[in-house]
Write an enzyme that holds these catalytic residues in place. Structure first.
Site, PDB file in Angstrom:
ATOM      1  N   SER A   1       0.858  -1.187   0.000  1.00 28.42           N
ATOM      2  CA  SER A   1       0.000   0.000   0.000  1.00 28.42           C
ATOM      3  C   SER A   1       0.894   1.237   0.000  1.00 28.42           C
ATOM      4  O   SER A   1       2.115   1.130   0.064  1.00 28.42           O
ATOM      5  CB  SER A   1      -0.879   0.008   1.244  1.00 28.42           C
ATOM      6  N   LYS A   2       0.258   2.380  -0.028  1.00 27.76           N
ATOM      7  CA  LYS A   2       1.006   3.649  -0.045  1.00 27.76           C
ATOM      8  C   LYS A   2       1.941   3.755   1.152  1.00 27.76           C
ATOM      9  O   LYS A   2       3.005   4.332   1.078  1.00 27.76           O
ATOM     10  CB  LYS A   2       0.029   4.819  -0.024  1.00 27.76           C
TER      11      LYS A   2
END
Ligand code: GLU
Length: 472
Positions: A246-247
């Site tokens: 994820s980010k």
């Protein structure tokens, strides 16, 4: 997977343009491209832009630019899924005409009530086939309907996946899903199957988050009597901590890595080895990748994205890269820093400095910023650390060095080094004690390539002038 020798391999990368080209998408694209290139087949690109509310032109541009940067080319013009809605509808109607699909007139309220009941009964929530055997004449005149696929009721369905092996589900778990909505628009599930068929796709290589879709898609393919593609669902990429990428893990678009000074070839090599391997080989060229790539080398477990490893690999690529190519890549950064274009002689100087610069940088930005001292105007603006370093004693030392270098005619690495060492010995100081103030005076900062390389790259006159500027 044995391939029919006469069959041409056709793969496709089918991104939904709702954001940038992320790491996972880029890797999927690469695997499809490599598989096609390896087999001398075709690699196609399809933009799945049917969700108009989420698809943007910026995302389409970013994806195409990202693929281009990675050096992935496609054998035909991209197919835009949204332009093929009529064809998708045509197939839904054919399934209907053949008795493999049916009209469902259930209203949204009715379906909501059905789900509520299923929830209360603790049963799986899925369409119960209430219109499967009813006659459309039972619906009221002009009532809206959707078209649903008539799926198998008993038994199980098995997908033989080139990566995951045999995966089965009970047919009872697959409901009669919608092909065409009441407004006549195709569902994503229908569009994918029709497009893959019409594009002649033989191998579907994609993230394993689509494995569940494969059963529904296969049901449609079988109902149409179409040839089944080979499926290869590749495990997703995880972050360093093992959680889905994820980010938070620094998972960015590939454009962000380009902007961080990562070389496209290094990115390509890194992504290739994220989920695919060829023995212990770490550095794999594009040519070798095409030669070696096959689905049997794709691992079954998720791989972990490690930004540090990418940086290290990038450093290795920089050291191996051609000097001219590095000048091409770093010149725009240098120009942006300087706020002016590099002249021909400036570029020559950059090329001359490249062997020294590339030996230590791990990205193109670092490479570029390490070269900036070459272009500074006298008297140099010293950064804070350099200013602190140049106290009275250091400036005194610079005066000595200046006076001893001024009559050195043989301005080479060896001769300058010999001369500075002699000064250090005479002053009973370590070489570092001399190099530090010299570096500050010559580059305006406390980090730079080796001090003798700096002397040679600047040349005698400029070096002496920069030293003189700091004496007094
Ligand atoms: N458009 C889908 C995605 O971006 C891929 C669909 C497919 O590969 O079948 O995740």
């Amino acid at each position: 997977m044995t391939l029919n020798e006469t069959e041409q391999v056709v793969t496709r990368f089918a991104p939904s343009p709702t954001g940038f080209l992320h790491i996972g998408g880029a890797r999927t694209a690469m695997f499809n491209w490599l598989f096609a290139r390896h087999h001398g087949g075709k690699a196609l690109l399809r933009i799945e832009d049917t969700d108009k509310s989420r698809s943007t032109q910026e995302a389409i541009d970013a994806i195409i630019e990202g693929l281009d940067w990675l050096g992935l080319d496609w054998d035909e013009e991209p197919v835009f899924q949204s332009k093929r809605a009529d064809r998708h509808a045509e197939v839904a109607h054919q399934l209907l005409a053949d008795g493999n699909a049916y009209k469902c007139f259930a209203t949204p309220e009715e379906l909501a009530a059905m789900r509520e009941q299923q929830k209360a009964d603790k049963k799986p929530m899925r369409y119960d086939g209430r219109w499967r055997d009813r006659d459309p004449s039972e619906a009221s005149e002009g009532a809206p309907y959707v078209i649903r696929l008539k799926t198998e009721l008993g038994g199980k369905m098995t997908v033989t996946d080139a990566v995951q092996g045999e995966v089965s589900v009970q047919n009872s778990e697959i409901d009669d899903f919608i092909l065409l909505r009441s407004d006549g628009s195709p569902t994503y599930m229908l569009a994918v199957v029709v497009d893959d068929h019409d594009m002649g796709v033989t191998h579907l290589i994609r993230g394993d988050d689509h494995l569940n879709n494969a059963f529904r898609q296969l049901a449609m393919i079988r109902a149409m009597g179409w040839k089944e593609p080979v499926y290869a669902h590749i495990p997703l990429i995880h972050g360093n901590d093992g959680a889905k990428l994820s980010k938070r893990h620094g998972a960015l678009g590939v454009d962000a890595y380009r902007d961080m000074g990562i070389m496209a070839d290094a990115m390509f090599n890194y992504l290739l080895r994220l989920g695919w391997g060829h023995g212990d080989d770490e550095i794999i060229s594009r040519k070798q990748a095409i030669q070696w790539f096959d689905l049997s080398g794709v691992g079954k477990s998720p791989s972990r994205f490690d930004a540090k490893k990418l940086q290290n690999l990038n450093g290795q690529y920089i050291r191996e890269a051609d000097d001219d190519a590095l000048v091409e890549l770093s010149a725009p950064w240098v120009e942006a820093e300087l706020g002016t274009k590099l002249s021909v002689s400036d570029r020559d100087l950059l090329a001359q400095a490249m062997p020294v610069l590339k030996s230590r940088a791990i990205n193109i930005i670092e490479l570029a910023s390490n070269s900036l001292f070459l272009y500074k105007n006298r008297p140099l603006d010293l950064d804070e650390k350099a200013q602190l370093l140049l106290d009275a004693d250091a400036r005194q030392l610079l005066a000595t060095i200046h006076s001893k270098l001024i009559d050195l005619d043989d301005w080479t690495l060896e001769a300058t080094e010999e001369r500075v060492k002699a000064i250090a010995e005479a002053a009973e100081l370590g070489l570092g004690k001399l190099a530090q103030p010299m570096r500050a005076a010559l580059t305006g900062s406390t980090s730079s390539p080796g001090i003798f390389d700096v002397l040679i790259l600047l040349g005698k006159e400029e070096s002496l002038n920069r030293l003189a500027d700091q004496i007094k």
